[in-house]
Design a protein around this motif. Structure first.
Motif, short mmCIF file in Angstrom:
data_model
loop_
_atom_site.label_atom_id
_atom_site.label_comp_id
_atom_site.label_asym_id
_atom_site.label_seq_id
_atom_site.Cartn_x
_atom_site.Cartn_y
_atom_site.Cartn_z
N PHE A 139 -1.64 -46.08 -62.80
CA PHE A 139 -0.47 -46.72 -62.18
C PHE A 139 0.53 -45.67 -61.75
CE2 PHE A 139 -2.33 -50.00 -64.76
CZ PHE A 139 -2.30 -51.07 -63.88
N GLY A 140 1.10 -45.86 -60.59
CA GLY A 140 2.09 -44.91 -60.11
C GLY A 140 1.45 -43.64 -59.56
N GLY A 141 0.16 -43.66 -59.32
CA GLY A 141 -0.51 -42.46 -58.85
C GLY A 141 -0.47 -42.28 -57.33
N GLY A 142 0.12 -43.23 -56.65
CA GLY A 142 0.27 -43.07 -55.19
C GLY A 142 -0.71 -43.89 -54.36
N LYS A 143 -1.35 -44.89 -54.93
CA LYS A 143 -2.31 -45.71 -54.19
C LYS A 143 -1.62 -46.51 -53.09
CE LYS A 143 -3.59 -47.87 -57.94
NZ LYS A 143 -2.83 -47.11 -58.98
N THR A 144 -0.61 -47.24 -53.49
CA THR A 144 0.08 -48.08 -52.52
C THR A 144 0.75 -47.23 -51.44
OG1 THR A 144 0.48 -49.67 -54.27
CG2 THR A 144 1.76 -49.93 -52.26
N HIS A 145 1.25 -46.08 -51.90
CA HIS A 145 1.88 -45.18 -50.93
C HIS A 145 0.86 -44.74 -49.88
CE1 HIS A 145 5.45 -42.61 -50.08
NE2 HIS A 145 4.54 -41.99 -49.33
N ALA A 146 -0.36 -44.53 -50.30
CA ALA A 146 -1.41 -44.14 -49.36
C ALA A 146 -1.69 -45.28 -48.38
CB ALA A 146 -2.67 -43.76 -50.12
N THR B 179 7.34 -38.80 -47.03
CA THR B 179 5.96 -38.73 -47.48
C THR B 179 5.47 -37.29 -47.40
OG1 THR B 179 5.46 -40.97 -46.78
CG2 THR B 179 3.60 -39.46 -46.98
N TYR B 180 4.88 -36.82 -48.45
CA TYR B 180 4.25 -35.52 -48.37
C TYR B 180 2.77 -35.75 -48.09
CZ TYR B 180 2.27 -31.03 -49.53
OH TYR B 180 1.59 -29.85 -49.47
N LEU B 181 2.28 -35.16 -47.02
CA LEU B 181 0.89 -35.37 -46.67
C LEU B 181 0.01 -34.52 -47.55
CD1 LEU B 181 0.06 -35.71 -42.89
CD2 LEU B 181 0.01 -37.42 -44.68
N LYS C 251 9.74 -33.88 -51.74
CA LYS C 251 9.95 -34.71 -50.55
C LYS C 251 10.72 -35.98 -50.87
CE LYS C 251 7.76 -33.81 -46.58
NZ LYS C 251 8.16 -33.77 -45.25
N ARG C 252 10.34 -36.56 -52.00
CA ARG C 252 10.92 -37.85 -52.33
C ARG C 252 12.35 -37.73 -52.83
NH1 ARG C 252 9.73 -42.51 -51.15
NH2 ARG C 252 9.93 -43.38 -53.24
N LEU C 253 12.67 -36.59 -53.41
CA LEU C 253 13.99 -36.48 -54.04
C LEU C 253 15.00 -35.67 -53.24
CD1 LEU C 253 13.03 -36.00 -57.79
CD2 LEU C 253 13.47 -38.11 -56.56
N THR D 127 2.99 -40.54 -61.36
CA THR D 127 3.88 -40.05 -60.31
C THR D 127 5.18 -40.85 -60.24
OG1 THR D 127 1.88 -39.63 -59.10
CG2 THR D 127 3.93 -39.39 -57.89
N ARG D 128 5.01 -42.17 -60.37
CA ARG D 128 6.19 -43.02 -60.27
C ARG D 128 7.17 -42.73 -61.41
NH1 ARG D 128 4.38 -48.76 -60.36
NH2 ARG D 128 3.51 -48.11 -58.38
N GLY D 129 6.62 -42.59 -62.58
CA GLY D 129 7.46 -42.31 -63.73
C GLY D 129 8.16 -40.97 -63.59
#
Ligand SMILES: Nc1ncnc2c1ncn2[C@@H]1O[C@H](COP(=O)(O)OP(=O)(O)O)[C@@H](O)[C@H]1O
Ligand SMILES: [Mg+2]
Length: 865
Positions: free
Chosen positions: A78-85, A46-48, A266-268, A336-338
């Motif tokens: 969608f894929g903007g990082g909501k769930t990740h937050a 996770t990048y803060l 961070k993710r990759l 972001t997800r895409g």
């Protein structure tokens, strides 16, 4: 390779799920990916971002009974990082000890005994599962308070909910995908008569309650827009949700601006290289852009851009931007997800192929890889699979072929393919911009070592050869419609020279044949009849005036096996080489356009603009063909007095719409090669031999048809009219059988004989009153006699010895002045030539005699010794 991607990327085993954070999965499902389930791994990847940090601080402070927003709404596409937050909150609060390493938490106090309750709309069963209030109360261990309401699916109201929260203590409520739940509930409502209003009511109640309760915090998420697969009701529900929570909300955007670069890294990447390398690479690119100056967009030359490169490393920010901004605007792409998903594949592909490059740029994306290609094509339509295969990447694609054909730098750096790939990436967007320019292409392609001038050069090659590559006002893009210019060029290649000839022949045939008899493409003299009609033989373009002397003289002199009699009636028309090339090119284009126009299948792949343009191009080429043909057939060849004569008709006047034969005929009339009017005197001078007293009308006319060099008569009438005039004014007479006409109005028949005036006069007198003579009738010889009697010089006869090389002076100084004042003088020449070595036969026969014959001299005496 100074960077190391994460293991799953290195090993090429990425599941779809890995770039979709799923809260439900983590909380309720043991099989969710470790990336999300394991707090340590999750937080490592996770990048803060600023947004996340603020969110964390706010929530922790609030749970500790401190300040902060009670209700927070995360709204992104969608894929903007909501769930990740939400997951970040969940793991941090739930596993405070394991999350402690998060630097920014160091100043925060652990909210002791805080509970987390989660409701995930996609996870919940909207028909018979627990309601949001049921689920939340249940997770907080306070289900009994709401049991009834849960069963009846009626929101419990603030009083009941207050009891729940009081009993639970510090509480963080996370609600994800509530819209999805409402959409489902709406469906269910029709079956079970439960209003989705209850869910909205609950949201209203709980948010008000949380606001007035210490230690409590509610975080919900909402998509920024509605996906296509939702319906109108979803749209309405989204608006309602926004309104309900809007009263107390604080909207956070989890990932903003350049943070995206860090999130991606961070993710990759496990190891994204050391800072020194990053700085160095960024500096190298920075310097490159300084050097390129206005050849690259101005923002890339700014100092901030160097920082972007550092932060996006090992990606070029240009690549992430094009994905995020252009492709990200497709709702199906999911921001972001895409981007993550695509880049993971790109990195995996590069890693597998061991490609090394200081930065991953748009041009490095390998569209040949089916997974990567799919990630793009699924947003824009399957037809682009064939666009890519035709033009950009793959075994038979045209861009890699250009690289192979060009060799050197092209091949080494994959220039054409790289440019095609980046233009492709820039060609699609859910929003308006769907093209790119040379400056951006340079950024997408260039790095140290690639010569910058190659870009312009390569772009023009793409313009020439690719099918779906469009360039309009220096903006480049790929479309699924083929580029008209290319389609035409391609089709032109399939047009054979034979077909061009046939079409040319056809066009001439259709346009001509009125003024003269037309003979197309004769190959031998037998192809052209020997008749009295004016004939125009149009030779095939294979014959120019230079390379076809033999055919020309055969056509003019012969008619099959025998000699041509009506030699004067045949004209040949030949093409000019350069001009013919233009005709041939134009015809090739014309045929290609026509083919495309009739190829319904191909036609339907063209844009409407292209179709219109095709139609007008076809009209234009068709219109200009006759003129081009006229200009090409400019060499007129015929038999003259002195043998074969050739005339260059020149370029026709622009806009001339004459046919070939019309043009030739007009030329002949203008140059008095064809006469439309005759004087009786002319008939006498030209057609009567010195001693000839009469001549059949037919023979007179035929003479003009047979004698090369003699003007032709436009028709028999021309001769007839002249004779009528001559008879009327007493210059000529005619005899129709025994009947003689002189000085009267009569139209000769085809069988009549034309008589000299003296003869006519005499016969007429004999016929009428043989005894009476009328001396006052004169002109001609008699007139001369009379003038002589008046004391004038009317005849000059001379005989002189002249120097052999002064004959031309005799013509200008003697013959012409005499002729000007009288009739053409009769000239005989006497000549005696001697040679010590003897005259050979060629000189005597082929030169001297032949010349004499050709100029029509009558050889009265020829002696050799
Ligand atoms: N701060 C972050 N650090 C690392 N990865 C992130 C971050 N924010 C989002 N992501 C990743 O981006 C992708 C999309 O985020 P997600 O939370 O699923 O979006 P949303 O819920 O808004 O549709 C997920 O793979 C997620 O893990
Ligand atoms: Mg989500």
């Amino acid at each position: 390779q100074v960077t190391t991607p994460h293991k799953d990327i290195r090993e090429g085993r990425m599941s779809e799920a890995i770039f979709a954070a799923a809260l439900g999965g983590v909380v309720f499902d043991e099989k969710a990916p470790l990336d999300y389930r394991d707090p340590v791994i999750f937080l490592q990847k996770t990048y803060l971002t600023n947004g996340l940090r603020n969110l964390l601080e706010n929530v922790v402070s609030r749970l500790n009974g401190g300040k902060g927003d009670s209700m927070i709404q995360l709204q992104t596409p969608f894929g903007g990082g909501k769930t990740h937050a939400l997951l970040t909150l969940y793991h941090t609060i739930k596993h405070w000890k394991k999350a402690k390493h998060l630097e920014s938490l160091s100043g925060l106090k652990e909210p002791a005994g805080a509970k987390v309750a989660i409701f995930v709309g996609t996870h919940a069963d909207a028909v018979s599962g627990k309601t949001p209030w049921g689920e939340i109360a249940f997770q907080l261990g306070q289900y009994d308070f709401v049991k009834e309401h849960d069963k009846k699916r009626i929101s419990p109201g603030k009083e009941v909910l207050k009891k729940v929260l009081h009993a639970a203590g510090p509480t963080l409520i996370l609600i994800d995908e509530l819209l999805e739940y409402i959409v489902k509930a709406n469906r269910a409502e029709k079956l079970e008569k439960i209003t989705h209003g209850q869910t909205l009511a609950f949201l209203q109640e709980i948010s008000e309650l949380v606001a007035s309760t210490e230690n409590c915090c509610l975080v919900t998420t909402l998509p920024a827009s509605i996906l296509e697969r939702y319906d109108e009701e979803a749209e309405k529900a989204l608006q309602q949700l926004q309104k309900v929570s809007g009263r107390v909300e604080t909207v956070y955007t989890p990932v903003e601006g350049m943070e995206l670069y860090e999130v991606i890294r961070k993710r990759l990447f496990e190891d994204a290289g050391d800072e020194k390398t990053r700085k160095q690479v960024a500096q190298t690119y920075f310097e490159l852009y300084q050097k390129l100056g206005s050849d690259v967009p101005s923002e890339t030359r700014e100092v901030e851009y160097r920082e972007s490169i550092e932060r996006a490393y090992p990606f070029h920010p240009e690549l992430i931007d094009v994905l995020y901004e252009r492709w990200g605007s497709y709702p199906t792409f999911q921001r972001t997800r895409g981007v993550l998903r695509l880049l993971a594949e790109v990195v995996g592909d590069l890693y597998k192929r061991k490609v090394s490059s200081p930065l991953i740029q748009s041009s490095t994306v390998n569209l040949e890889n089916p997974i990567i290609r799919r990630e793009f094509v699924k947003h824009i339509g399957n037809e682009f699979d064939s666009v890519i295969a035709s033009d950009i990447a793959g075994k038979n694609a045209k861009a890699p072929k250009i690289d192979r054909d060009m060799g050197s730098e092209y091949e080494k750096f994959g220039i054409a393919r790289g440019i095609a790939t980046s233009v492709f990436l820039y060609s699609f967007s859910g929003a308006a911009r769907k093209e790119t320019n040379l400056q951006r292409v340079r950024v997408a392609l260039l790095r140290e070592g690639i010569p910058s001038t190659i870009v312009g050069d390569a772009i023009s090659k793409l313009e020439e050869e690719l099918w779906y590559f469009h360039s309009e006002r220096k903006q480049y893009s790929f479309k699924n419609q083929p580029n008209l210019i290319r389609v035409i060029a391609d089709r032109e290649e399939s047009i054979t020279e034979d077909r061009i000839r046939e079409t040319l022949k056809d066009m001439i045939q259709k346009a001509d044949g009125k003024v003269m008899e037309i003979y197309l493409w004769p190959e031998g003299s037998a192809d052209i009849p020997d008749n009295k009609a004016f004939k125009l033989a149009i030779l095939s373009p294979d014959y120019g005036p230079e390379n076809s002397k033999k055919l020309i003289s055969e056509l003019l002199e012969k008619a099959g096996l025998g000699f041509r009699v009506y030699k004067n009636t045949l004209f040949l028309l030949l093409t000019d080489n350069d001009q013919y090339n233009m005709v041939s090119r134009a015809l090739r284009r014309y045929l290609a356009l026509k083919d495309i126009q009739t190829d319904k299948e191909l036609l339907s792949t063209l844009t409407k603009d292209s179709q219109d343009s095709l139609r007008s191009k076809l009209k234009d080429t068709e219109k200009e063909m006759p003129f081009k043909i006229l200009a090409a057939y400019r060499h007129l060849i015929f038999l003259g007095e002195k043998g074969i004569e050739s005339k260059d008709l020149g370029i026709p006047t622009i806009g001339s719409s004459q046919s070939l034969s019309q043009r030739v005929k007009q030329h002949l009339i203008d140059h008095e090669k064809v006469l439309t009017r005759l004087t009786p005197k002319y008939v006498l001078d030209k057609a009567f031999g010195k001693d000839e007293e009469k001549k059949p009308f037919k023979e007179l006319y035929d003479l003009s048809l047979k004698t090369p060099g003699m003007p032709l008569l436009d028709s028999e009438d021309v001769l007839r009219d002249a004779i009528v005039e001559g008879v009327k004014h007493g210059l000529l007479g005619i005899a129709e059988g025994p009947e003689v006409y002189y000085k009267q109005d009569i139209t000769p028949s085809a069988d009549s004989e034309v008589l000299r005036r003296e003869v006519a006069k005499k016969l007429k007198e004999e016929q009428a009153e043989p005894e009476e003579k009328k001396p006052e009738e004169k002109p001609g010889e008699e007139e001369i006699e009379e003038k002589k009697r008046e004391g004038l010089v009317t005849t000059v006869t001379l005989k002189a010895k002249i120097p052999w090389d002064k004959i031309s002076a005799i013509i200008s100084g003697v013959i012409l002045p005499l002729k000007d004042k009288g009739m053409p003088p009769e000239i005989s020449i006497e000549l005696e030539a001697k040679s010590t070595e003897g005259f050979d036969r060629t000189t005597l026969d082929s030169k001297v005699k032949e010349t004499l014959q050709q100029i029509g001299a009558k050889i009265e005496k020829w002696e050799e010794s």
